[in-house]
Enzyme design. Structure first.
Site, short mmCIF file in Angstrom:
data_model
loop_
_atom_site.label_atom_id
_atom_site.label_comp_id
_atom_site.label_asym_id
_atom_site.label_seq_id
_atom_site.Cartn_x
_atom_site.Cartn_y
_atom_site.Cartn_z
N CYS A 67 29.29 35.98 -101.62
CA CYS A 67 29.01 36.89 -100.50
C CYS A 67 27.83 37.83 -100.77
O CYS A 67 27.42 38.54 -99.87
CB CYS A 67 30.25 37.72 -100.21
SG CYS A 67 30.69 38.74 -101.63
N ASP A 115 27.92 40.44 -102.75
CA ASP A 115 28.35 41.79 -103.13
C ASP A 115 28.08 42.03 -104.61
O ASP A 115 28.02 41.10 -105.40
CB ASP A 115 29.84 41.98 -102.83
CG ASP A 115 30.09 42.08 -101.33
OD1 ASP A 115 29.09 42.11 -100.58
OD2 ASP A 115 31.25 42.14 -100.92
N CYS A 150 33.06 44.70 -100.30
CA CYS A 150 34.15 44.83 -99.34
C CYS A 150 35.30 45.66 -99.91
O CYS A 150 35.32 46.00 -101.09
CB CYS A 150 34.65 43.45 -98.96
SG CYS A 150 35.52 42.66 -100.33
N CYS A 183 37.01 37.88 -104.14
CA CYS A 183 36.55 39.26 -104.34
C CYS A 183 37.02 39.81 -105.68
O CYS A 183 36.39 40.72 -106.23
CB CYS A 183 37.08 40.17 -103.23
SG CYS A 183 36.75 39.51 -101.59
FE1 FES Z 1 32.24 40.04 -101.20
FE2 FES Z 1 34.74 40.65 -101.07
S1 FES Z 1 33.54 39.78 -99.47
S2 FES Z 1 33.47 40.77 -102.77
#
Ligand code: FES
Length: 127
Positions: A34, A36, A64, A108
């Site tokens: 994602c 992140d 998130c 995540c």
């Molecule tokens: Fe990226 Fe949760 S959607 S860490």
């Protein structure tokens, strides 16, 4: 999506959030699924037996709610542990400690323990 009470609690009231200005090691990991990002700061001290422990720990997560909750839980699990004990904390253990994560959010939890292990290994290498 159904989150456990613990996930919601750790998301809304994160523990150990923020950088450490006196960190001995810092590690950053990105989640390829994602994009992140999570960063872990560790301050190493010694216990009464002379073993190196995680004396203080902080995190910054650009991600998130589940990533924030797992980061927060991972830092709490690691604080006070010896470096060897903290190295054994896995992503799965963090997710379990939070009462599980919804299937689409399982990835995540990959950030937290990975960043922690990376920070500890970095510390050991620079010592
Ligand atoms: Fe990226 Fe949760 S959607 S860490």
């Amino acid at each position: 999506m159904n989150y456990s009470k613990k996930v919601l609690e750790y998301f809304t009231k994160p523990r150990n959030q923020g950088p450490l200005t006196d960190a001995d090691a810092v590690a950053t990991v990105g989640n390829p699924k994602c994009g992140d990002i999570m960063r872990i700061y560790i301050k190493v001290g010694k216990n009464k037996g002379g073993e190196e422990i995680i004396e203080n720990i902080g995190f910054e997560t650009l991600g998130c709610g589940a990533a924030i909750a797992t980061s927060s839980m991972a830092t709490e699990m690691a604080k006070g542990k010896t470096l060897e004990e903290a190295l054994k904390i896995t992503n799965q253990m963090v997710a379990e400690e939070l009462g599980g994560l919804p299937a689409p959010k399982l990835h995540c939890s990959n950030l937290a323990a990975t960043a922690l292990q990376k920070a500890i290994k970095k510390y050991k290498n620079i010592k």
